[in-house]
Design a protein around this motif. Structure first.
Motif, PDB file in Angstrom:
ATOM      1  N   PHE A 730       0.843  -1.187   0.000  1.00 46.90           N
ATOM      2  CA  PHE A 730       0.000   0.000   0.000  1.00 46.90           C
ATOM      3  C   PHE A 730       0.878   1.236   0.000  1.00 46.90           C
ATOM      4  CE2 PHE A 730       0.703  -1.313   4.336  1.00 46.90           C
ATOM      5  CZ  PHE A 730       0.930  -0.150   5.054  1.00 46.90           C
ATOM      6  N   VAL A 731       0.249   2.390  -0.225  1.00 47.06           N
ATOM      7  CA  VAL A 731       0.971   3.650  -0.322  1.00 47.06           C
ATOM      8  C   VAL A 731       0.287   4.675   0.573  1.00 47.06           C
ATOM      9  CG1 VAL A 731      -0.377   4.305  -2.362  1.00 47.06           C
ATOM     10  CG2 VAL A 731       1.807   5.443  -1.901  1.00 47.06           C
ATOM     11  N   THR A 732       1.082   5.530   1.230  1.00 50.13           N
ATOM     12  CA  THR A 732       0.550   6.601   2.063  1.00 50.13           C
ATOM     13  C   THR A 732       1.248   7.905   1.706  1.00 50.13           C
ATOM     14  OG1 THR A 732       2.164   6.304   3.833  1.00 50.13           O
ATOM     15  CG2 THR A 732       0.142   4.993   3.963  1.00 50.13           C
ATOM     16  N   ALA A 733       0.636   9.015   2.111  1.00 50.62           N
ATOM     17  CA  ALA A 733       1.224  10.338   1.832  1.00 50.62           C
ATOM     18  C   ALA A 733       1.042  11.215   3.055  1.00 50.62           C
ATOM     19  CB  ALA A 733       0.553  10.965   0.626  1.00 50.62           C
ATOM     20  N   GLU A 734       1.998  12.092   3.282  1.00 47.85           N
ATOM     21  CA  GLU A 734       1.866  13.109   4.316  1.00 47.85           C
ATOM     22  C   GLU A 734       2.642  14.341   3.839  1.00 47.85           C
ATOM     23  OE1 GLU A 734       5.375  12.193   7.471  1.00 47.85           O
ATOM     24  OE2 GLU A 734       3.671  10.809   7.527  1.00 47.85           O
ATOM     25  N   GLY A 735       2.176  15.486   4.209  1.00 52.38           N
ATOM     26  CA  GLY A 735       2.840  16.691   3.721  1.00 52.38           C
ATOM     27  C   GLY A 735       2.600  17.892   4.610  1.00 52.38           C
ATOM     28  N   ILE A 736       3.326  18.959   4.296  1.00 54.11           N
ATOM     29  CA  ILE A 736       3.153  20.246   4.968  1.00 54.11           C
ATOM     30  C   ILE A 736       3.047  21.295   3.875  1.00 54.11           C
ATOM     31  CG2 ILE A 736       4.166  21.932   6.532  1.00 54.11           C
ATOM     32  CD1 ILE A 736       5.716  19.654   7.848  1.00 54.11           C
ATOM     33  N   LEU A 737       1.984  22.078   3.906  1.00 57.37           N
ATOM     34  CA  LEU A 737       1.797  23.108   2.877  1.00 57.37           C
ATOM     35  C   LEU A 737       2.989  24.056   2.842  1.00 57.37           C
ATOM     36  CD1 LEU A 737      -1.989  24.089   3.106  1.00 57.37           C
ATOM     37  CD2 LEU A 737      -0.789  23.076   1.152  1.00 57.37           C
ATOM     38  N   GLY A 738       3.528  24.237   1.635  1.00 57.84           N
ATOM     39  CA  GLY A 738       4.652  25.151   1.443  1.00 57.84           C
ATOM     40  C   GLY A 738       6.002  24.531   1.721  1.00 57.84           C
ATOM     41  N   GLU A 739       6.034  23.278   2.218  1.00 57.62           N
ATOM     42  CA  GLU A 739       7.324  22.666   2.555  1.00 57.62           C
ATOM     43  C   GLU A 739       7.617  21.391   1.775  1.00 57.62           C
ATOM     44  OE1 GLU A 739       8.060  22.154   6.683  1.00 57.62           O
ATOM     45  OE2 GLU A 739       7.251  24.132   7.234  1.00 57.62           O
ATOM     46  N   GLY A 740       6.626  20.621   1.410  1.00 61.23           N
ATOM     47  CA  GLY A 740       6.895  19.424   0.641  1.00 61.23           C
ATOM     48  C   GLY A 740       5.990  18.259   1.016  1.00 61.23           C
ATOM     49  N   VAL A 741       6.224  17.124   0.357  1.00 58.37           N
ATOM     50  CA  VAL A 741       5.413  15.913   0.522  1.00 58.37           C
ATOM     51  C   VAL A 741       6.342  14.711   0.664  1.00 58.37           C
ATOM     52  CG1 VAL A 741       3.751  14.376  -0.600  1.00 58.37           C
ATOM     53  CG2 VAL A 741       3.474  16.841  -0.799  1.00 58.37           C
ATOM     54  N   LYS A 742       5.893  13.743   1.490  1.00 57.32           N
ATOM     55  CA  LYS A 742       6.580  12.459   1.607  1.00 57.32           C
ATOM     56  C   LYS A 742       5.597  11.345   1.248  1.00 57.32           C
ATOM     57  CE  LYS A 742       9.794  13.868   5.269  1.00 57.32           C
ATOM     58  NZ  LYS A 742      10.218  13.626   6.677  1.00 57.32           N
ATOM     59  N   ILE A 743       5.974  10.580   0.225  1.00 60.54           N
ATOM     60  CA  ILE A 743       5.197   9.418  -0.185  1.00 60.54           C
ATOM     61  C   ILE A 743       5.920   8.171   0.334  1.00 60.54           C
ATOM     62  CG2 ILE A 743       4.246   8.105  -2.111  1.00 60.54           C
ATOM     63  CD1 ILE A 743       2.980  10.820  -1.906  1.00 60.54           C
ATOM     64  N   HIS A 744       5.170   7.253   1.005  1.00 65.42           N
ATOM     65  CA  HIS A 744       5.775   6.021   1.515  1.00 65.42           C
ATOM     66  C   HIS A 744       5.162   4.817   0.814  1.00 65.42           C
ATOM     67  CE1 HIS A 744       6.568   8.697   5.147  1.00 65.42           C
ATOM     68  NE2 HIS A 744       7.765   8.307   4.729  1.00 65.42           N
ATOM     69  N   LEU A 745       6.038   3.976   0.282  1.00 62.19           N
ATOM     70  CA  LEU A 745       5.635   2.768  -0.431  1.00 62.19           C
ATOM     71  C   LEU A 745       5.946   1.556   0.450  1.00 62.19           C
ATOM     72  CD1 LEU A 745       7.222   3.691  -3.867  1.00 62.19           C
ATOM     73  CD2 LEU A 745       4.878   4.127  -3.131  1.00 62.19           C
ATOM     74  N   TYR A 746       4.937   0.747   0.743  1.00 58.17           N
ATOM     75  CA  TYR A 746       5.089  -0.418   1.625  1.00 58.17           C
ATOM     76  C   TYR A 746       5.047  -1.708   0.795  1.00 58.17           C
ATOM     77  CZ  TYR A 746       4.272   2.622   5.659  1.00 58.17           C
ATOM     78  OH  TYR A 746       4.378   3.591   6.624  1.00 58.17           O
ATOM     79  N   PHE A 747       6.216  -2.364   0.691  1.00 61.90           N
ATOM     80  CA  PHE A 747       6.342  -3.634  -0.017  1.00 61.90           C
ATOM     81  C   PHE A 747       6.513  -4.765   1.014  1.00 61.90           C
ATOM     82  CE2 PHE A 747       7.855  -0.471  -3.046  1.00 61.90           C
ATOM     83  CZ  PHE A 747       7.182  -0.828  -4.207  1.00 61.90           C
ATOM     84  N   PRO A 748       5.685  -5.815   0.970  1.00 62.75           N
ATOM     85  CA  PRO A 748       5.812  -6.901   1.962  1.00 62.75           C
ATOM     86  C   PRO A 748       7.176  -7.584   1.907  1.00 62.75           C
ATOM     87  CG  PRO A 748       3.813  -7.150   0.662  1.00 62.75           C
ATOM     88  CD  PRO A 748       4.594  -6.076   0.018  1.00 62.75           C
ATOM     89  N   ILE A 749       7.688  -7.932   3.096  1.00 68.59           N
ATOM     90  CA  ILE A 749       8.911  -8.733   3.184  1.00 68.59           C
ATOM     91  C   ILE A 749       8.479 -10.184   3.362  1.00 68.59           C
ATOM     92  CG2 ILE A 749      11.010  -9.191   4.481  1.00 68.59           C
ATOM     93  CD1 ILE A 749      10.960  -6.297   5.413  1.00 68.59           C
ATOM     94  N   ASN A 750       8.698 -11.004   2.379  1.00 69.54           N
ATOM     95  CA  ASN A 750       8.245 -12.399   2.415  1.00 69.54           C
ATOM     96  C   ASN A 750       9.235 -13.255   3.195  1.00 69.54           C
ATOM     97  OD1 ASN A 750       5.988 -11.775   0.851  1.00 69.54           O
ATOM     98  ND2 ASN A 750       7.166 -11.967  -1.041  1.00 69.54           N
TER      99      ASN A 750
END
Length: 750
Positions: A730-750
């Motif tokens: 799955f993918v999530t996002a978090e950010g701060i207006l005027g400062e930037g965005v961080k996108i996190h990609l979650y890949f399962p560890i088998n």
């Protein structure tokens, strides 16, 4: 040496008789004497005051002496045997003392061995021997069928053996109220057969003693208790006489017997499944003592009754069981189509009332109401079902007095005090059988109400004349055979309901599969149309617009026309990009490639060469790729994923600073949601994001910014989410207006 008696002379009346310590009276009946010896030293520690009249030795002379100083060595060997016996076991031996034969009963009591001596009297003659008495027991099996018939012949046999005036056999209900079920008596006595006696006649501690000591004799109700003495130096001031045969009786019980005009009694406990099931009670108008032979004979008769309880009760219930079984088989034996309509056949069949001899039956299944016979209304049934779903801990509950459960159930209990309820394990879904009120007249052996005497002291009942009482708000009880049949129906219904629901679910899945297949076929047609029928006209529009824009004709046209042609060309390009993105999005869902082990460092190197260098150079942006892990995935989809995210950062760069995009491995530092994931972070310093919209940005066609200022189709991040789902992540996002965005990609560890 000084001595003191251990007589328990505390005041006892009906106010405190439930707490009376009847196992430690400190006295015995006078037709024998008692000694207690220390189990280690065999020193006599307790002695009854009357031992002198039996063996010519006073208690003062006996206390503190070694047992062997007074008694024969053979008895000493008997005491040695007692030391290794079970604490609740009484053993007997016969011995001659002072030219008198005694029966000696001995048992352990804490650290002492209690020995009781009774003169041995032979009361059997050749015509009435123990052998003949026991032989009669065998004939009872052949001559009786029911438990009541067996109790009758046992009462008669015990009267013949013991010569008591009256012999009663009675059993307890669940509250320990007693009912006389058999009686053998002298003709001049009033009958007690069928009478009931309240549980207060035998307090709880007395019932406990009857469990431990199964035969109890009071030879003379007018006896004067003989106190027990011990030396002043003995620490334990009480002697537990729970297993004693001579133990003195509660004064309350003596008063009770005198009120009944009884001179002596014999009681045999009837114990079934480790509970006091009932008693055989013998009454005589005069003092009476029994030999050991007779005691053994009547005890054997008591054991015989209890050994036959299960078999006789099953025999009595056989006809009921057969009837309920026939009704059950007629219902569950029908061939069913396993469809919803079969529920109606199962629960709306009048035969279902015969399964447990009820007057009505209701069922609530998946909000549908079914009823047969005389039942409460649908509204009241649902109110009852709601109450029972919270009140009943398991799947089943039955009662013959619903009002005793809750006063709030009067809307049901007034007409149907008896219910037999089974949950169907789905909120308030249930089945319920009903019984109407059965007003029952019970005849007590005297008014069971306790009253005060002239001194305001609570006393035992003085009258034992028949007293009638009506029991209301009760139905007949649910028998074991009836409950067994309803339980079988409940299980049968549960299995069929599950089968019906499973078949319905299977059919729904089949229909959904058909719809999905048709929908996919339509989507394929849409893809074909998008690829050919839509793109071809767009290519022509773009080509004609390019010719106009690239030629000299554009300059000859009015300025407003030139602007329209340029907008037309731009719109056609956006339309073609949108169609391309839609094709990529649908292609992602149809992709079914096998996962490969992919080193993300190499994948970024390839991606940088193929697609990203020009974009970063032209936008004066910096891409920083840190050391990344190896994951499992589909190479071209991962390239599409990372390309979309990086291009999204470029698209939304800040005009206030140069763009920097950093790709890093955050596996060890971020929350892994309870599972193990490789977590890849794509961070930028662009225009940022209000976290209120951090989930909305992944929805298809969602846009947070002006489409004129920021191009795109609104599909890019939705495509990223779909690719992550394809990779079981799955993918999530978090950010701060005027400062930037961080996108996190979650890949399962088998």
């Amino acid at each position: 040496m000084s001595f003191k008696n251990i007589l328990n002379d505390s005041l006892v009346n009906l106010d405190n008789c439930d707490d009376e310590p009847i196992h430690i009276p400190g006295s015995i009946q006078p037709h024998g004497f008692l000694l207690a010896v220390d189990s280690s030293t065999f020193i006599i520690t307790v002695c009854s005051a009357n031992c002198e009249q039996f063996i010519g030795i006073t208690y003062e002379q006996a206390l503190g002496k070694g047992f062997s100083q007074i008694f024969d060595a053979s008895i000493l060997d008997f005491i040695e045997e007692i030391k290794s016996e079970n604490a609740d076991q009484v053993k007997t031996i016969t011995s001659k003392l002072n030219e008198t034969d005694f029966i000696i009963s001995a048992h352990k009591s804490d650290n002492e061995i209690v020995m009781e001596f009774e003169p041995l009297n032979t009361q059997f003659d050749e015509k009435n021997s123990l052998y003949n008495s026991s032989k009669k027991l065998l004939s009872y099996i052949e001559n009786t069928n029911t438990l009541l018939e067996l109790a009758d012949v046992v009462a008669l046999a015990i009267k013949e053996i013991t010569k008591y005036d009256r012999v009663l056999v009675y059993r307890f209900d669940k509250d320990y109220n007693g009912e006389v079920i058999a009686e053998s008596k002298e003709p001049h006595l009033d009958p007690y057969l069928g009478l009931h006696y309240p549980h207060t006649d035998i307090p709880a501690q007395a019932r406990e003693l009857y469990l431990r000591n199964q035969l109890r004799i009071i030879g003379d109700v007018d006896y004067i208790p003989v106190p027990l003495f011990k030396s002043e130096t003995k620490q334990n001031s009480r002697l537990d006489l729970s297993l004693s045969v001579l133990r003195s009786v509660s004064p309350i019980h003596i008063e009770y017997l005198k009120n009944m005009k009884v001179g002596s009694t014999l009681t045999i406990s009837l114990i079934h499944k480790n509970k006091l099931w009932g008693m055989i009670t013998c009454h005589h108008s005069k003092p009476k003592y029994l030999s050991e032979e007779i005691k053994s004979a009547v005890k054997l008769h008591g054991h015989f009754i209890t050994s036959q309880i299960d078999g006789r009760l099953l025999s009595e219930e056989f006809e009921i069981a057969r009837s309920t079984s026939d009704a059950l088989n007629s219902i569950i034996g029908k061939k069913l189509d396993l469809d919803r309509k079969d529920i109606q056949q199962l629960v709306a069949n009048e035969t279902i009332l015969n399964v447990c001899n009820s007057v009505g039956f209701t069922a609530i299944i998946a909000d549908e109401f079914y009823s047969v016979g005389n039942t409460p209304s649908e509204e009241n049934t649902k109110r009852l079902a709601l109450f029972l779903s919270e009140f009943v801990k398991g799947d089943h509950f039955e009662t013959d007095s619903l009002l005793s459960i809750s006063k709030d159930l009067a809307f049901i209990s007034s007409n149907f005090p008896g219910i037999n309820y089974y949950s169907l394990n789905n909120e308030t879904d249930c089945i319920i059988w009903y019984r109407e009120e059965s007003i029952k007249n019970i005849f007590w052996g005297g008014d069971p109400t306790i009253s005060n005497d002239s001194n305001e002291r609570l006393t035992p009942r003085k009258s034992f004349a028949k007293y009638a009482d009506s029991i209301k708000n009760h139905s007949s009880i649910w028998l074991k055979a009836e409950l067994s049949a309803t339980n079988s129906f409940h299980n049968f219904l549960q299995i069929n309901l599950r089968t019906i629901l499973l078949l319905e679910e299977k059919e729904n899945q089949r229909r959904l599969h058909t719809i999905l297949r048709d929908t996919n076929a339509e989507l394929e047609n849409i893809n074909w149309i998008s690829t050919h029928d839509l793109q071809e006209p767009l290519r022509k529009i773009r080509m004609m617009a390019s010719v106009l824009v690239g030629g000299n004709e554009l300059k000859t046209l009015p300025e407003d026309v030139q602007n329209k042609i340029l907008k037309m060309q731009s719109s056609a390009e956006r339309m073609q990009n949108l169609i391309t993105d839609i094709l990529k999005y649908t292609k992602t869902g149809a992709q079914n490639s096998n996962f490969e082990c992919i080193d993300l460092n190499f994948l970024f190197a390839e991606l940088n060469k193929e697609e990203l260098i020009d974009s970063f150079d032209s936008n004066e942006a910096t891409l920083i790729v840190e050391e990344l892990p190896t994951i499992k995935g589909v190479p071209f989809l991962l390239k599409q994923l990372l390309s979309n995210l990086i291009n999204n950062s470029i698209k939304f760069k800040s005009p206030l600073r140069d763009l920097e995009v950093r790709i890093s491995d955050k596996t060890e530092t971020l929350n892994s949601y309870g599972k193990r994931y490789h977590i890849i972070e794509v961070a930028d310093n662009g225009i940022g994001l209000d976290n209120e919209y951090k989930e909305k940005i992944f929805k298809i066609f969602s846009r947070l910014n002006d489409k004129e200022e920021y191009g795109g189709s609104g599909i890019g991040l939705a495509l990223c989410k779909k690719i992550m789902i394809k990779h079981d992540g799955f993918v999530t996002a978090e950010g701060i207006l005027g400062e930037g965005v961080k996108i996190h990609l979650y890949f399962p560890i088998n």
